[in-house]
Design a protein around this motif. Structure first.
Motif, PDB file in Angstrom:
ATOM      1  N   ASP A 200       0.845  -1.197   0.000  1.00  0.00           N
ATOM      2  CA  ASP A 200       0.000   0.000   0.000  1.00  0.00           C
ATOM      3  C   ASP A 200       0.880   1.247   0.000  1.00  0.00           C
ATOM      4  O   ASP A 200       1.915   1.282   0.665  1.00  0.00           O
ATOM      5  N   TYR A 201       0.456   2.229  -0.766  1.00  0.00           N
ATOM      6  CA  TYR A 201       1.142   3.519  -0.787  1.00  0.00           C
ATOM      7  C   TYR A 201       0.079   4.608  -0.820  1.00  0.00           C
ATOM      8  O   TYR A 201      -0.678   4.725  -1.783  1.00  0.00           O
ATOM      9  N   GLN A 202      -0.007   5.367   0.259  1.00  0.00           N
ATOM     10  CA  GLN A 202      -0.979   6.445   0.338  1.00  0.00           C
ATOM     11  C   GLN A 202      -0.283   7.696   0.870  1.00  0.00           C
ATOM     12  O   GLN A 202      -0.199   7.916   2.076  1.00  0.00           O
TER      13      GLN A 202
ATOM     14  N   GLY B 109       1.345  10.548   5.611  1.00  0.00           N
ATOM     15  CA  GLY B 109       1.514   9.825   4.356  1.00  0.00           C
ATOM     16  C   GLY B 109       2.402   8.613   4.546  1.00  0.00           C
ATOM     17  O   GLY B 109       3.416   8.697   5.230  1.00  0.00           O
ATOM     18  N   TYR B 110       2.042   7.470   3.943  1.00  0.00           N
ATOM     19  CA  TYR B 110       2.728   6.228   4.295  1.00  0.00           C
ATOM     20  C   TYR B 110       2.902   5.255   3.136  1.00  0.00           C
ATOM     21  O   TYR B 110       2.269   5.365   2.086  1.00  0.00           O
TER      22      TYR B 110
ATOM     23  N   TYR C 160      -2.584  17.402  -4.041  1.00  0.00           N
ATOM     24  CA  TYR C 160      -3.541  16.486  -3.417  1.00  0.00           C
ATOM     25  C   TYR C 160      -3.420  15.120  -4.094  1.00  0.00           C
ATOM     26  O   TYR C 160      -3.436  15.024  -5.316  1.00  0.00           O
ATOM     27  N   PRO C 161      -3.275  14.021  -3.327  1.00  0.00           N
ATOM     28  CA  PRO C 161      -2.957  12.717  -3.928  1.00  0.00           C
ATOM     29  C   PRO C 161      -4.046  12.198  -4.871  1.00  0.00           C
ATOM     30  O   PRO C 161      -5.233  12.271  -4.573  1.00  0.00           O
ATOM     31  N   LEU C 162      -3.592  11.667  -5.993  1.00  0.00           N
ATOM     32  CA  LEU C 162      -4.521  11.171  -7.010  1.00  0.00           C
ATOM     33  C   LEU C 162      -5.368  10.000  -6.515  1.00  0.00           C
ATOM     34  O   LEU C 162      -6.478   9.790  -6.999  1.00  0.00           O
TER      35      LEU C 162
END
Length: 307
Positions: free
Chosen positions: A51-53, A89-90, A195-197
Motif C-alpha cells: 500500500d502507498y498512500q 503519508g505512508y 492532493y494525492p490522485l
C-alpha cells in the motif's frame, strides 16, 4: 521535501539502555507461529509493496517519486526514492521471509537526510507487524518502534489530520483533532496539484498516528539558511546516531531494532519476528517556499540479519 542527498555519519549504537515502558513484555505477546525462513533465494530487500498512500506534498503525483508506480520501484534494492508527503503519508511493504528479532539492529530503512551543518532530516515513524494469522497480508496488529521521542512531552499520540481537496493546483487545507489547522503550500518548483490522485474523487482524506514536534527553523547564526533537524534515534530519513552507510558507503540508512516495538498503549511487546513494515511522515510543518513541506522519503529497506 528535499530530494537530492548527501552522506552519512556512521555511529550505529546500541543506545537502547533506555527502558521506556513499565509493563510486562509478555502482555499482548504475538504468537511464534508462521515465521517464514530464509531460503537460498531470499533477498534482504523489500519484495512487495502492499500500500502507498501519500499525504499532500510537492512531489506527490510526480511519476518518478510520488505515484503507485514509483512505490513499486523500491522493491529489490535502494536505488529509487519514494516521497510520502506531509504528516501521515505512508507506505506498507514486506519481505520474502520473516525478519527475526535478534540482538541489536534488525532492520535498515534507507532515506536521504542531509548531514549538518545544513541538516535536512524528515523523520518518519516506523511500525512493524507479524503475520500471526499466516495469510500473507498486513492485517494483523501493528506496533510502533518507539524512537527517542516516544515518551517526550512534545510527542502527541493518536494525532489525526484531515486534508481537504482543493480541486486543483492550490494550497491544500488541513485541520487536526486538536483544533489546529494549516495548509500544505504549493511552490514554484512543482507546478501541479499536491492532493494525492488516489483520493482525487474524495472531498478529504484522513491520516492518523504519532506526531513528532517540529524542528524546522533557521540554522544557528544565520538569517536565511533553514534546517530541519533530526532526532537522536529510532526514525527513518533521520540524521541520527543510528544513521549508517551501507558497506559500499553510497547509501544512508537508519538502523532499527525490532525490540523497540510497543503496543497502542505504549507497553513494550516481544516480537520473535516481523513480516510487514509501515513508514509514515511523523512531522507536520509547511517548511518554506524553497524547501517545501516536511515529508519523509525512503529508498528501500533491508534485513540487516542477512549480512
Amino acid at each position: 521535501m528535499s530530494i537530492g542527498r548527501i552522506s552519512k555519519g556512521a555511529i550505529a549504537t546500541g543506545l537502547l539502555s533506555v527502558v521506556l515502558f513499565s509493563c510486562s513484555k509478555d502482555e499482548d505477546k504475538p504468537g511464534d507461529t508462521n515465521i517464514r525462513p530464509i531460503t537460498d533465494n531470499s533477498s534482504p530487500y523489500i519484495s512487495v509493496v502492499f500500500d502507498y498512500q501519500p499525504a499532500p506534498g510537492q512531489f506527490v503525483n510526480e511519476s518518478s517519486v510520488g505515484t503507485p508506480e514509483a512505490a513499486q520501484k523500491i522493491i529489490g534494492g535502494t536505488a529509487s526514492l519514494l516521497h510520502l508527503g506531509a504528516f501521515g503519508g505512508y507506505v506498507v511493504f514486506g519481505f520474502d521471509h520473516s525478519i527475526l528479532n535478534k540482538s541489536g539492529a534488525d532492520l535498515a530503512i534507507y532515506g536521504n537526510p542531509v548531514k549538518p551543518p545544513v541538516e535536512l532530516s524528515e523523520p518518519g515513524i516506523v511500525m512493524v507487524s507479524q503475520d500471526v494469522n499466516g495469510n500473507g497480508k498486513p492485517d494483523d496488529v501493528w506496533y510502533e518502534l518507539a524512537g527517542s521521542e516516544y515518551t517526550a512531552a512534545t510527542t502527541i499520540k493518536h494525532y489525526k489530520v484531515t486534508y481537504y481537496n482543493p480541486g486543483g493546483k492550490a494550497d491544500v487545507p488541513w485541520k487536526d483533532n486538536r483544533g489546529g489547522s494549516g495548509k500544505v503550500m504549493i511552490n514554484t518548483f512543482h507546478d501541479h496539484s499536491y492532493y494525492p490522485l488516489f483520493a482525487a474523487n474524495q472531498d478529504s482524506v484522513i491520516f492518523e498516528g504519532t506526531l513528532l514536534k517540529s524542528t524546522f527553523g533557521l540554522a544557528a547564526g544565520t538569517t536565511d539558511t533553514y534546517v530541519n533537524t533530526g532526532f537522536a534515534w529510532g526514525y527513518a530519513d533521520n540524521w541520527a546516531t543510528d544513521a549508517v552507510k551501507d558497506p559500499f558507503a553510497t547509501n544512508l540508512y537508519n538502523a532499527l531494532d525490532i525490540s523497540w516495538a510497543v503496543n497502542d498503549n505504549g507497553q513494550a511487546v516481544t516480537l520473535k519476528a516481523i513480516d510487514f513494515v509501515k513508514v509514515y511522515t511523523g512531522q507536520q510543518d509547511k517548511g518554506n517556499n524553497a524547501i517545501g513541506e516536511i515529508s519523509s522519503e525512503i529508498r528501500g529497506a533491508e534485513d540487516l540479519n542477512m549480512r
